[in-house]
Scaffold this active site. Structure first.
Site, short mmCIF file in Angstrom:
data_model
loop_
_atom_site.label_atom_id
_atom_site.label_comp_id
_atom_site.label_asym_id
_atom_site.label_seq_id
_atom_site.Cartn_x
_atom_site.Cartn_y
_atom_site.Cartn_z
N ASP A 1 47.05 42.44 39.25
CA ASP A 1 45.68 42.41 37.87
C ASP A 1 46.39 42.23 37.35
O ASP A 1 46.69 41.72 35.46
CB ASP A 1 45.19 43.58 37.72
CG ASP A 1 44.07 43.99 37.13
OD1 ASP A 1 44.74 44.68 35.91
OD2 ASP A 1 43.17 43.28 36.95
N HIS A 2 47.09 42.55 37.01
CA HIS A 2 48.85 43.56 35.85
C HIS A 2 49.37 41.38 35.53
O HIS A 2 49.34 40.97 34.73
CB HIS A 2 50.20 43.60 36.13
CG HIS A 2 49.78 45.16 36.32
ND1 HIS A 2 48.44 45.58 34.54
CD2 HIS A 2 49.97 46.86 36.59
CE1 HIS A 2 48.26 46.84 35.12
NE2 HIS A 2 49.23 47.70 36.06
N ASN B 1 41.40 41.94 44.41
CA ASN B 1 41.59 40.52 44.13
C ASN B 1 41.15 39.25 43.91
O ASN B 1 41.33 38.68 43.39
CB ASN B 1 43.20 40.21 44.90
CG ASN B 1 44.17 41.69 45.12
OD1 ASN B 1 43.69 42.30 44.53
ND2 ASN B 1 44.65 42.32 46.29
N GLU C 1 47.16 46.55 41.73
CA GLU C 1 46.94 46.97 41.06
C GLU C 1 48.28 45.85 39.88
O GLU C 1 47.78 45.44 39.01
CB GLU C 1 48.02 48.46 40.63
CG GLU C 1 48.60 48.73 39.29
CD GLU C 1 49.12 50.03 38.67
OE1 GLU C 1 50.00 50.31 38.01
OE2 GLU C 1 48.67 50.67 40.05
N ASP D 1 46.52 39.09 34.66
CA ASP D 1 46.30 39.75 32.97
C ASP D 1 47.64 39.08 32.23
O ASP D 1 47.27 38.30 30.81
CB ASP D 1 46.67 41.30 32.70
CG ASP D 1 44.83 41.78 33.07
OD1 ASP D 1 44.00 40.92 33.75
OD2 ASP D 1 45.40 42.77 33.33
#
Length: 330
Positions: free
Chosen positions: A117-118, A49, A114, A121
């Site tokens: 990360d999203h 992270n 996950e 993004d």
């Protein structure tokens, strides 16, 4: 605990979530060689992270510098600013590609990674497209600039909405990696010749910047058409961060959210021709929306960390004082 965003059922589903992706873009097989080498250069004590966050900050800071030099998208910026933006985006792309590899390498992969990360993004997409539009001087055509940014956000949103419906994140032959390289190419051209996209096409006499815009519209429209066929099978969502949460927790979405209050204020001010200063209102909406986004993401990460007994940016220790056993300790 009162006030929690995630229910017990959602947390249970989150623990059972498994990342699923399908397909590969044109550039990815070649870039995988570089990414596999790069992750081996990262210390095993680094949190995935933290790698994601560093990449995001590099992209945001470089894009923000470009915005400061050219806030209206009408002028040229110093060449070094374009070089900085190209470098920042490449670093972001590289670190975003290896955070998952680092998680598997250190056996620290969790659903939080996950989701984190999203979330990064979703924010990065805005800065990448705004920076690209500024470099092309699309401030000369505000509606084209608005369409470019909205189209990129819609594509990102629909990609996760499709994942919400199908359970699998699907990549096409022309996908995020190719899009990022295109923006890096635009930055590089501007660094060499800041006024390059002012040149006009022979015969038609249209500036090159509009050729770039048209080149992004065609794949965007195709992607939206393709994913909408899957999306129409079911599923709802209101924004990118919460669509990812709903997918990973296998829960339904709520259409209304307090984050929509900001755009509604701007709309009402315009619709009723209010005398309230638009510039001041824009700053109010920006601050309100930013704190709403930060608060939501902070609380979701905090709750997940508490339930999984992990830290967000530390993979060597756990909140209960337990020290993670590394490969070197075995």
């Amino acid at each position: 605990m009162s006030g929690e965003l995630l229910t017990t059922k959602q947390i249970k589903a989150l623990k059972e979530h498994k990342y699923s992706a399908q397909g590969s873009s044109l550039c990815e097989p070649v870039m995988q060689i570089f990414w596999k080498w790069l992750v081996e250069q990262i210390p095993r004590t680094w949190s995935p992270n933290m790698i994601t966050l560093i990449g995001l900050l590099m992209n945001v800071v470089s894009s923000a510098v470009l915005m400061l030099y050219n806030p209206d998208g009408l002028h040229e910026s110093p060449r070094w600013v374009y070089v900085m933006c190209a470098s920042g985006l490449f670093i972001y792309q590289s670190l975003d590609a290896i955070d998952g590899k680092q998680a598997r390498r250190t056996q620290s992969n969790t659903p939080l990674g996950e989701l984190f990360d999203h979330g990064c993004d979703s924010l990065s997409t805005v800065f990448v497209m705004v920076g690209c539009c500024i470099s092309l001087k699309l401030g000369q055509e505000p509606m084209v600039l608005l369409f470019e940014i909205c189209a990129s956000e819609l594509c990102f949103y629909m990609a996760h909405w499709q994942t919400y419906v199908t359970g699998t994140l699907k990549f096409g032959m022309i996908d995020v990696t190719e899009g990022q390289f295109t923006v890096i190419f635009i930055y590089t051209i501007c660094a060499i010749s800041p006024g390059f996209f002012d040149n006009t096409l022979p015969v038609v006499g249209v500036p090159l910047r509009y050729l770039c815009a048209l080149g992004s519209w065609l794949p965007s429209m195709y992607f939206i058409f393709k994913t909408s066929q899957l999306i129409l099978q079911g599923g709802v969502g209101k924004n990118k961060s919460t669509v990812a949460v709903a997918h990973m927790t296998k829960s339904e979405m709520h259409l209304l959210d307090w984050s929509l209050l900001g755009p509604m204020m701007l709309f009402m001010n315009q619709y009723f021709n209010s005398k309230f200063n638009e510039y001041i209102l824009l700053w109010i909406v920006f601050i309100y929306s930013l704190q709403n986004w930060l608060t939501y993401n902070y609380n979701v990460c905090r709750e997940i960390c508490a339930h999984l007994n992990i830290y967000c940016f530390n993979i060597t220790e756990k909140p209960n004082g337990e020290r993670k056993t590394s490969d070197k300790d075995k």
